[in-house]
Design an enzyme around this catalytic site. Structure first.
Site, mmCIF file in Angstrom:
data_model
loop_
_atom_site.group_PDB
_atom_site.id
_atom_site.type_symbol
_atom_site.label_atom_id
_atom_site.label_comp_id
_atom_site.label_asym_id
_atom_site.label_seq_id
_atom_site.Cartn_x
_atom_site.Cartn_y
_atom_site.Cartn_z
ATOM 1 C CE LYS A 1 -3.767 2.351 0.078
ATOM 2 N NZ LYS A 1 -2.899 3.365 -0.786
ATOM 3 C CE LYS B 1 5.669 8.062 5.016
ATOM 4 N NZ LYS B 1 5.082 9.029 4.157
ATOM 5 C CE LYS C 1 4.997 7.124 -3.411
ATOM 6 N NZ LYS C 1 4.349 7.661 -2.136
ATOM 7 C CB THR D 1 0.004 14.563 4.925
ATOM 8 O OG1 THR D 1 -0.493 13.274 4.633
ATOM 9 C CG2 THR D 1 1.758 14.480 5.089
#
Length: 372
Positions: free
Chosen positions: A40, A64, A76, A151
């Protein structure tokens, strides 16, 4: 480049390169490590996308997810195409079709540079699958985390955990989705935003910029908002202004060792991915400047994505307040832990954070029998 040269003990596990002759689109999906869950990570569109760039970012996603201790794997995707092209939709649909074998079973698209919430809706439509891409508009049952600014919200929350923000000066490189949301939250927390920038230049005011006005101008003019505000300076001025908190929230590799040696700040919170070089991180640590690594500081998006993934086939929408509360509590705790670990291990915060993430990934790999 030789793709095999990208592979090390962590990954990537799969690299899928695709092209479409009709649209001219080229792209790549990199699934880095799935020991803790399926791949993901965001999907970016740029005329300059490279395999090595996407592989590097996929690795950041591995750390992350592990850094916030949520159970997905790093991945990605990148589309080499101009997001300003009138043929963007056709290119996006072609790219999604080419990866229909992998999506959504092995990877789920997400929003990154060059893509919007409407683009998420287009991908869902092309693959006839609501679970194919995160970040779709709320009208389609999605969790629009760019619209919520999760974010940037998390970046400001992290800074507030480490430095009492009221009255503190904050400089932001970048005034896109992350920078604008961060500026808004910094202001709500009582900080004074003294600098921002976009591709059109920098704004600097030691007494504080009018963030409300800037946000209104951004909503109307986009990146040109800095010019509409007035008093634009050359890019780079936002990084050199004296401040208490510096947030690089634009592109990667913007702070090298030389620049790190002259920054006038006490805290760097990495809103962008990979904004500081390893040498810069060491210089900053040597100067006593605390740095919150990217995959800790800007993980608000992955926390929101986890909520979205959990609800992607549910008829019930996710409560945004629940997401923001989780972003705040998770990121504050992680940032504080990383700073303490860096001191106890005698390393930079990047090394400490990566070691913590690696320990979690390695434990999962061992349990699955992927390593001895």
């Amino acid at each position: 480049m030789d793709v095999l040269e990208l592979m090390d003990e962590w990954g990537p596990e799969k690299v899928v390169c695709v092209s479409d002759r009709r649209t001219g689109v080229k792209g790549v999906l990199v699934i880095d490590n799935t020991a803790r869950g399926m791949g993901k990570g965001g999907t970016r569109m740029s005329p300059h996308v490279t395999v090595s760039e996407i592989a590097r970012l996929a690795r950041v996603m591995t750390w992350k997810w592990a850094g916030v201790d949520l159970f997905f794997g790093g991945a990605k995707a990148g589309i080499r195409f101009d997001p300003a092209s009138p043929d963007k939709e056709a290119a996006l649909r072609a790219f999604a079709r080419k990866l229909s074998n992998e999506v959504p079973r092995e990877y789920v698209f997400g929003l990154d540079m060059g893509l919007t919430e409407r683009d998420a809706a287009i991908v869902q439509d092309e693959l006839s699958d609501r679970g194919a891409m995160m970040g779709a508009p709320a009208q389609l049952g999605g969790l629009p985390y760019d619209e919520l600014g999760v974010t940037g919200y998390g970046v400001a929350e992290v800074a507030d955990e480490l430095v009492e923000l009221r009255g503190k000066r904050v400089a932001l490189q970048g005034f896109g989705a992350v920078g604008a949301a961060a500026a808004k939250r910094f202001t709500e927390l009582g900080a004074v935003v003294v600098a921002v920038s976009s591709v059109h230049g920098a704004l600097v005011d030691p007494h504080g910029l009018d963030v409300t006005r800037l946000l209104e101008l951004r909503a109307e003019f986009g990146d040109i908002a800095v010019e509409e505000y007035g008093g634009v300076r050359p890019l780079g001025a936002e990084l050199r202004v004296p401040c208490d908190v510096l947030v690089p929230a634009a592109l990667q590799d913007v702070i090298d060792a030389d620049l790190a040696g002259v920054l006038d700040t006490a805290l760097v919170v990495e809103g962008a991915n990979l904004p500081t070089s390893v040498a810069a991180q060491e210089v900053l640590a040597g100067r006593g400047i605390t740095v919150v690594p990217d995959f800790i500081a800007n993980a608000g998006g992955v926390v929101a994505a986890a909520f979205g993934m959990d609800a992607r086939y549910s008829p019930f929408p996710v409560n945004p307040a629940t997401v923001l509360d989780a972003v705040s509590s998770k990121l504050r705790a992680n940032a504080a832990k990383v700073v303490v670990e860096a001191r106890s291990r005698g390393t930079t915060t990047h090394v400490a954070a990566r070691e913590l993430a690696q320990e979690r990934v390695l434990a999962a790999m061992k349990l699955r029998g992927r390593v001895a």
